[in-house]
Write a protein that holds these residues in place. Structure first.
Motif, PDB file in Angstrom:
ATOM      1  N   SER A  41       4.261  -6.663  -0.924  1.00 43.99           N
ATOM      2  CA  SER A  41       4.400  -6.357   0.309  1.00 43.99           C
ATOM      3  C   SER A  41       3.112  -5.625   0.276  1.00 43.99           C
ATOM      4  CB  SER A  41       5.469  -5.455   0.413  1.00 43.99           C
ATOM      5  OG  SER A  41       5.349  -4.307  -0.394  1.00 43.99           O
ATOM      6  N   LEU A  42       2.382  -4.966  -0.467  1.00 35.54           N
ATOM      7  CA  LEU A  42       1.148  -4.188  -0.449  1.00 35.54           C
ATOM      8  C   LEU A  42       0.106  -5.013  -0.378  1.00 35.54           C
ATOM      9  CD1 LEU A  42       2.233  -0.756  -2.251  1.00 35.54           C
ATOM     10  CD2 LEU A  42       2.215  -1.505   0.436  1.00 35.54           C
ATOM     11  N   THR A  43      -0.029  -6.479  -0.446  1.00 36.24           N
ATOM     12  CA  THR A  43      -1.310  -7.143  -0.707  1.00 36.24           C
ATOM     13  C   THR A  43      -2.308  -6.745   0.208  1.00 36.24           C
ATOM     14  OG1 THR A  43       0.399  -8.972  -1.122  1.00 36.24           O
ATOM     15  CG2 THR A  43      -1.841  -9.815  -1.251  1.00 36.24           C
ATOM     16  N   ASN A  44      -1.837  -6.770   1.559  1.00 38.31           N
ATOM     17  CA  ASN A  44      -3.244  -6.455   2.549  1.00 38.31           C
ATOM     18  C   ASN A  44      -3.699  -4.993   2.702  1.00 38.31           C
ATOM     19  OD1 ASN A  44      -2.888  -9.090   3.344  1.00 38.31           O
ATOM     20  ND2 ASN A  44      -1.121  -8.570   4.752  1.00 38.31           N
ATOM     21  N   ASP A  45      -3.297  -4.244   1.663  1.00 37.96           N
ATOM     22  CA  ASP A  45      -3.797  -2.860   1.738  1.00 37.96           C
ATOM     23  C   ASP A  45      -4.198  -2.568   0.203  1.00 37.96           C
ATOM     24  OD1 ASP A  45      -4.213  -0.223   1.767  1.00 37.96           O
ATOM     25  OD2 ASP A  45      -2.394   0.528   2.295  1.00 37.96           O
ATOM     26  N   PRO A  46      -5.432  -2.970  -0.023  1.00 32.16           N
ATOM     27  CA  PRO A  46      -5.977  -2.831  -1.516  1.00 32.16           C
ATOM     28  C   PRO A  46      -5.732  -1.439  -2.099  1.00 32.16           C
ATOM     29  CG  PRO A  46      -7.507  -4.033  -0.012  1.00 32.16           C
ATOM     30  CD  PRO A  46      -6.297  -3.618   0.974  1.00 32.16           C
ATOM     31  N   ALA A  48      -3.341   0.205  -2.510  1.00 32.65           N
ATOM     32  CA  ALA A  48      -2.099   0.918  -2.382  1.00 32.65           C
ATOM     33  C   ALA A  48      -1.142   0.596  -3.646  1.00 32.65           C
ATOM     34  CB  ALA A  48      -1.302   0.373  -0.926  1.00 32.65           C
ATOM     35  N   SER A  51      -1.610   3.016  -6.426  1.00 34.75           N
ATOM     36  CA  SER A  51      -1.337   4.403  -6.324  1.00 34.75           C
ATOM     37  C   SER A  51       0.264   4.360  -6.365  1.00 34.75           C
ATOM     38  CB  SER A  51      -1.728   5.259  -5.106  1.00 34.75           C
ATOM     39  OG  SER A  51      -1.325   4.498  -4.042  1.00 34.75           O
TER      40      SER A  51
END
Lengths: 241, 240
Positions: A41-46, A48, A51
């Motif tokens: 789900s966080l693929t598009n927010d490098p 993220a 952390s």
């Protein structure tokens, strides 16, 4: 306390689970699948996942182990096998230790699986030491088991035990630093958050802290595990009204 | 005093209260080795509470209970009283053999003992079957087998024949009679009155009080009845 009788109990619990492959599958795979879902789900927010991911490694095992342990021990009570055991030479400490060892072993496998998958397939690039994350995941699983044992001693039905989940787990989830860093909480809540076991799990994963800081966070977790196990063993009653 | 020092059960003025209700009122009786005793009474009369009191898992309000010359609840008694609760109290997600192996292990018994009790209750051919796949009667027999592990000198069986077919009931009563002949004190609760005839001695409970303590023949005589059903009804309703 006899280690032999505790280990007999451990073997019996693992045998029970062996005949129930679906529960084993859920137990071992759900935390890994959840972390995988998060990574996806966080693929598009490098950055993220790097952390948030590790912090959840300390949360999911706690929740899963808490639920499984509280329901399985409560079932032992409602089916009458606990009462039967209390007429036999098995002490309360041996009973609780048997459960802690069985689920501790499962927590080891669970934490190993979730950390290996995170560092390989899920592409976690965390600035910490991988082994520390595994140990935190293990502690989190043990915390869940220990609190499940302690709370199931006070629950009267499986229904009640399941309801301990939102009452006991969710407040910790809100305060453990997952949503907002603990340092930004109102001061009263910060004091509370700092002594909660789930906060310690999240803190112990944080990178770039002093050795003393990590030791103290692990000490908090181990302390909670021991206290919860002792509470679990002492609140079990051989006699009932 | 010689006789009482050998009693398996010694109950003196036992009272149990629960939330202000008297569950057992001043129960006193003794039981000797080799006695087969039937504990009868309507549901709610206190049969299970009395049995749990003898096992040390019931909180007592007052009175004294000794089992095998030790105060009830003492650690030395654990494993010396075979117990079969109402409802089977077995691990449904273990096989027959795994169930027995676990309890035998807790009691430090050899593997041969598992074989022996499986044979007694005719479950040997079911050794590898999951307990959840057994019929109700087979689960009851497994529960009884666990109670028989280690041949304890006292057996407390709470409604062991409930829901079983007549042939199986007869076989179980034969087993109880054999155990008693071999010196075991067997206390069996039941609400099937015809089973009373199997026991040399009957205890009849009503509202937590011991109404009758004598042989089945005396029960019929006291009630002036020819069947146990009628005798039981008359005593329970206070007609006799």
């Amino acid at each position: 306390m006899s280690l032999r009788r505790a280990l007999l109990t451990t073997r019996r619990i693992l045998q029970q689970l062996r005949h129930d492959p679906r529960t084993i599958g859920l137990l071992l795979l759900v935390p890994s699948a959840l972390v995988g879902l998060l990574a996806w789900s966080l693929t598009n927010d490098p950055g993220a996942f790097d952390s948030i991911g590790p912090r959840l490694l300390g949360v999911f095992p706690l929740v899963v182990m808490f639920l499984v342990t509280s329901v399985i021990t409560l079932r032992e009570r409602s089916v009458g096998t606990l009462e039967r055991l209390f007429t036999l030479p098995l002490t309360k400490a041996e009973f609780v230790a048997g459960y802690a060892i069985a689920f501790g072993a499962l927590a080891i496998v669970q934490s190993f699986l979730v950390s290996v998958l995170s560092y390989t397939w899920y592409g976690l690039a965390h600035q910490g030491v991988p082994w520390r994350i595994s140990v935190v995941a293990l502690c989190a699983g043990l915390l869940g088991t220990a609190f499940g044992l302690a709370l199931s001693a006070t629950a009267h039905s499986e229904f009640q035990a399941v309801q301990f989940m939102p009452a006991f787990i969710l407040p910790q989830l809100l305060l453990c630093g997952l949503i907002l860093p603990v340092s930004q909480l109102p001061s009263a809540l910060r004091l509370l958050a700092d002594v909660l076991p789930m906060t310690a799990a999240v803190h112990a994963i944080a990178p770039f802290q002093s050795n003393w800081y990590y030791v103290s966070q692990f000490a908090i977790m181990v302390g909670y595990i021991l206290v919860a196990l002792i509470v679990g063993a002492t609140t079990l009653r051989r006699t009932t009204k | 005093m010689e006789a009482s020092s050998q009693s398996t059960f010694e109950v003196d003025d036992l009272r149990v209260e629960r939330q202000g209700n008297e569950i057992l009122r001043s129960i006193s009786f003794r039981a000797a080795p080799g006695e087969l005793i039937g504990l009868l009474g309507p549901s709610g009369s206190g049969k299970t509470t009395l049995m749990r009191s003898l096992l040390g898992v019931q909180a007592l309000t007052s009175g004294s209970v000794k089992v095998l010359q030790s105060a009830v609840g003492s650690a030395s008694l654990r494993g010396r009283i075979g117990y079969m609760a109402q409802g089977s109290a077995i691990y449904l997600d273990l096989t027959v053999e795994e169930n027995l192996e676990y309890f035998a292990g807790v009691l430090r018994l050899a593997a041969m003992e598992v074989e022996r009790v499986m044979a007694v209750v005719a479950l040997t051919s079911f050794a590898g079957r999951l307990a959840s796949s057994l019929s109700g009667g087979e689960q009851t027999r497994l529960s009884l087998a666990i109670a028989l592990l280690g041949s304890p000198p006292a057996l407390i069986l709470d409604e062991p024949t409930v829901g079983l077919d007549p042939i199986l009931r007869r076989d179980l009563w034969r087993t109880f009679e054999e155990l008693a002949r071999a010196g075991t004190t067997v206390l069996v609760s039941s609400h099937v009155l015809d089973e009373a005839a199997h026991c040399a001695r009957l205890l009849l409970l009503r509202n937590g009080a011991l109404l009758f303590d004598d042989s089945p023949a005396q029960l019929l005589a006291a009630a002036g009845a020819t069947s146990y059903d009628v005798a039981f009804e008359r005593l329970i309703e206070g007609v006799a």
